[in-house]
Design an enzyme around this catalytic site. Structure first.
Site, PDB file in Angstrom:
ATOM      1  N   ARG B  30      -6.548  -0.310   3.730  1.00 20.41           N
ATOM      2  CA  ARG B  30      -5.285  -0.974   4.093  1.00 20.41           C
ATOM      3  C   ARG B  30      -4.186   0.060   4.386  1.00 20.41           C
ATOM      4  NH1 ARG B  30      -0.088  -1.050   2.895  1.00 20.41           N
ATOM      5  NH2 ARG B  30      -0.531  -1.030   0.646  1.00 20.41           N
ATOM      6  N   ASP B  31      -3.666   0.712   3.350  1.00 12.08           N
ATOM      7  CA  ASP B  31      -2.575   1.674   3.551  1.00 12.08           C
ATOM      8  C   ASP B  31      -3.049   2.835   4.418  1.00 12.08           C
ATOM      9  OD1 ASP B  31      -0.082   2.822   3.250  1.00 12.08           O
ATOM     10  OD2 ASP B  31      -0.458   3.607   1.245  1.00 12.08           O
ATOM     11  N   HIS B 226       1.428   5.451  -7.165  1.00 15.04           N
ATOM     12  CA  HIS B 226       0.973   5.518  -5.775  1.00 15.04           C
ATOM     13  C   HIS B 226       1.662   6.726  -5.137  1.00 15.04           C
ATOM     14  CE1 HIS B 226      -0.252   3.329  -1.956  1.00 15.04           C
ATOM     15  NE2 HIS B 226       0.635   4.198  -1.477  1.00 15.04           N
ATOM     16  N   HIS B 228       1.953   9.977  -2.483  1.00 11.80           N
ATOM     17  CA  HIS B 228       1.569  10.547  -1.195  1.00 11.80           C
ATOM     18  C   HIS B 228       1.637  12.067  -1.322  1.00 11.80           C
ATOM     19  CE1 HIS B 228       1.629   6.979   1.705  1.00 11.80           C
ATOM     20  NE2 HIS B 228       1.591   6.499   0.481  1.00 11.80           N
ATOM     21  N   CYS B 259      -2.422  12.291   9.003  1.00 16.08           N
ATOM     22  CA  CYS B 259      -3.028  13.272   9.893  1.00 16.08           C
ATOM     23  C   CYS B 259      -2.583  14.640   9.416  1.00 16.08           C
ATOM     24  CB  CYS B 259      -2.567  13.027  11.317  1.00 16.08           C
ATOM     25  SG  CYS B 259      -3.091  14.337  12.418  1.00 16.08           S
ATOM     26  N   ASN B 268      -1.851   9.495   1.799  1.00 11.41           N
ATOM     27  CA  ASN B 268      -2.051   9.142   0.401  1.00 11.41           C
ATOM     28  C   ASN B 268      -2.819  10.241  -0.318  1.00 11.41           C
ATOM     29  OD1 ASN B 268      -1.363   6.092   0.040  1.00 11.41           O
ATOM     30  ND2 ASN B 268      -2.389   6.239   2.016  1.00 11.41           N
TER      31      ASN B 268
END
Lengths: 319, 319
Positions: B30-31, B226, B228, B259, B268
C-alpha cells in the site's frame, strides 16, 4: 509525499543516558577512498581533508603508509601529507595515518606524523588474508611499531576488524575479540576501534562486546566503534554503543567506501547520517552538517557518482 | 573488503529491556506501491501479497480505497481484494486496507474487509494539502467511518502523519501530536501508527513522544511506529521505540516507496533491514528473512530497478 523540510536540521530532543559530546573519527579520506574504484588526485584529497576540517571534524584519518602496491588509491601518502601542514591551523585538528609495519612507521615519522593507527584482526582468516600472518604474528609485528611510536610521543590507535562476524568464519566468539583487544591495549595502544567490517552486527552484540571489554579492564573511554552499513545496521548499532558510554565513533563523509549497488557495498557509516542523529539528540560534535554535506556533494562529483549517504541525498536534492 | 558472510543470518545476542516479540505491519503493497512511479498489474500485487504472507508476515496492508483519481497506483482495489481470499489460509494473516472516508468504507465493507485504517495528520498544513481539510474537519470525517467500522466488528488503525516534523511547518509541537493522537483513540481506533512522514526524527524525539502519549493515557501496546529512512534514521528510531516498549513496527518490503536517487526518496524503513536487527536481537517476528528477500528481489524486477534496502542488496548479490 515530497517537500523540503522547513528546517534543514533535526529538532533537538536529548535522550537520557547518552554522552554530552562525541568525537567523530572521520575515515573517509583513508578507509573511504581506499575502497573506491576511482583513484583521486592528491590535490583533491588535500582539498577534501581541508574542507572536512573546516566543517568542524577534529580527527581526520588522512592516508595510509601501507605499501603502494597493495593500496594504489593511497600510494601518494608521501606527497599528500606535506600538503596538509596548514590544516592544524584551522583548529585543534588531528590527522592520524594508518601504518602497517615498521617500514610504514619510518615513512610516517619522517613526515612528522604525530598520530598513527595499526590495523589488526579479531579472526585468523582475515589476519591470514589481509595481513598474511596469524593473529599472534600480527601482534608481534605491531609490537615494535607501537613501542617506537610511543617512545616518540606519537599516539596509537588499534583497529580491530571482524569483531562482530567474519565472512569466512561466520560468528566470532566474544572471548576471541576480547583477547585480541586486550593484547592491542597491552602493546600500548591509546585507543581501540572495534570494526564491524562486514556490517552484520546488531545492538545486543554491540552492548555485549562493550560490556565484556569493560569487564576485562579496557576502559570504555578508550574504545571507539567502527560500523559499516552493509545491512543498514550502522546507526542503530551506534546508538547502542552510545548507550554503553562510547564517545568515539568512526564515520566516513558521504558514506565513502561503499558503492550503493555493488556487493562490496560495505560502506562505512556516513558521517552525515551520524551527525543528523547526534544533532537531534543534542550531542555536541563540533560539526557543521551543511558544510559537511556540501563537501560530500563536491567529493561525489569528483568520484562521478552520487553519495550513498541518505542524509546527503536528502539535503542536497534541489526541487 | 568483499566476501559473503559465512552465515546468512546475524548472530543472535539479545539486549535487555526489549520486547520478546514484534508485530511487523507490512506496508509495501500500500504505502510502498502508492509511492512508486510504476503502476503494478493487479495479478502481480496479489502474488506479492501472497509471497509476503508465505514469508511469515502476519499483517499486510493490502491496498487503499481512496478515490482512484488521487492514487492511480492503487485504483484496482476492487479487483485486487477478491484475489486475496485464500491468503488467510496461509496462516493467521490480517489484510487491512486504507479507507479515507465513508465512501471508501462502503467499498471496503462490500468486499468483506475486516480491518481498516484511516489516515490523519498531526499538522494543519499536511491536513490541508493531503486531506483538503483542517485537522478537526478530518477528525469529523473519520468519526462515522470509525463508528460504522466498529459497529461491524471491523478493527481500525489510525495513521498519524508528520508526528516528528512537517515539510512546511518544521518542528511539530509535542502537545499538538498528543492531542490528535488522543482524538483518534477517542473516536474508537484500536491502534495508532505514529508516522515520521519525512524521516527527520531522532531517538530522543521518539522516546519523548511515546512517553507523552503514555502519560496522556494512550497505552503503548496500542501504538505502532512508522519511520521513513530519508535521513537514514529509521532503524535507530525503531530501536529507541522498542526500548520504550513499542511492539508494532511498520515497514515496507524491500524499502518500497522510495527511489534511491530521487528527492522523494522518503522510502519506508525496509522490512529486511528491520528483520535483520530483530533477528540479531532474538526478537520473534515469524518472518523468514530469506523468503522475504527473495520476494523483494522479485518485486524489484517487476519495478525494473534495484531495491533500496541495504539488506536486500547485500543478501541478493551474487559474487
Amino acid at each position: 509525499m515530497t517537500g523540503t523540510p522547513g528546517t534543514a536540521l533535526p529538532m533537538t530532543v536529548p535522550a537520557s543516558g547518552l554522552p554530552a559530546r562525541v568525537r567523530i573519527h572521520e575515515v573517509g579520506a583513508r578507509d573511504g577512498l581506499q575502497n573506491e574504484s576511482t583513484v583521486v588526485p592528491t590535490e583533491v584529497k588535500a582539498q577534501f581533508i581541508r574542507r572536512l576540517a573546516e566543517a568542524g571534524l577534529g580527527t581526520i584519518e588522512a592516508t595510509s603508509f601501507v605499501h603502494p602496491k597493495w593500496v594504489p588509491q593511497l600510494a601518494d601518502a608521501e606527497r599528500l601529507f606535506p600538503l596538509l601542514g596548514d590544516i592544524a591551523d584551522i583548529g585543534d585538528v588531528e590527522l592520524p595515518v594508518l601504518v602497517p609495519n615498521e617500514r610504514g612507521l619510518d615513512r610516517a615519522l619522517a613526515l612528522g606524523v604525530r598520530r598513527i593507527a595499526v590495523f589488526g584482526s579479531a579472526t585468523e582468516t582475515f589476519a591470514a588474508r589481509n595481513l598474511n600472518r596469524t593473529v599472534d604474528e600480527s601482534l608481534a609485528m605491531f609490537e615494535p611499531v607501537v613501542a617506537r611510536a610511543r617512545a616518540d610521543g606519537v599516539a596509537v590507535r588499534g583497529y580491530l576488524s571482524m569483531c562482530f562476524g567474519d565472512p569466512w568464519e561466520g560468528a566470532v566468539p566474544l572471548g576471541q575479540v576480547v583477547r585480541v583487544a586486550k593484547a592491542l591495549m597491552d602493546l600500548g595502544c591509546d585507543e581501540l576501534s572495534l570494526g564491524d567490517t562486514i556490517g552484520v552486527a546488531t545492538p545486543g552484540q554491540v552492548a555485549a562486546l562493550l560490556a565484556a571489554l569493560a569487564e576485562a579492564g579496557v576502559p570504555t573511554a578508550a574504545v571507539g566503534v567502527h560500523f559499516h552499513d552493509t545491512y543498514g545496521q550502522a546507526l542503530s548499532n551506534t546508538l547502542a554503543a552510545l548507550q554503553q558510554g562510547v564517545t568515539t565513533v568512526d564515520a566516513s563523509a558521504g558514506g565513502l567506501g561503499g558503492c550503493p549497488y555493488a556487493r562490496s557495498a560495505t560502506g562505512n557509516l556516513a558521517t552525515e547520517d551520524l551527525v543528523w542523529m547526534l544533532d537531534g539528540l543534542g550531542i555536541e560534535t563540533g560539526v557543521d552538517l551543511g558544510a559537511l554535506t556540501a563537501t560530500s556533494v563536491w567529493m561525489a562529483e569528483q568520484l562521478g557518482r552520487p553519495s550513498p549517504s541518505r542524509t546527503v541525498r536528502a539535503l542536497s536534492h534541489k526541487e
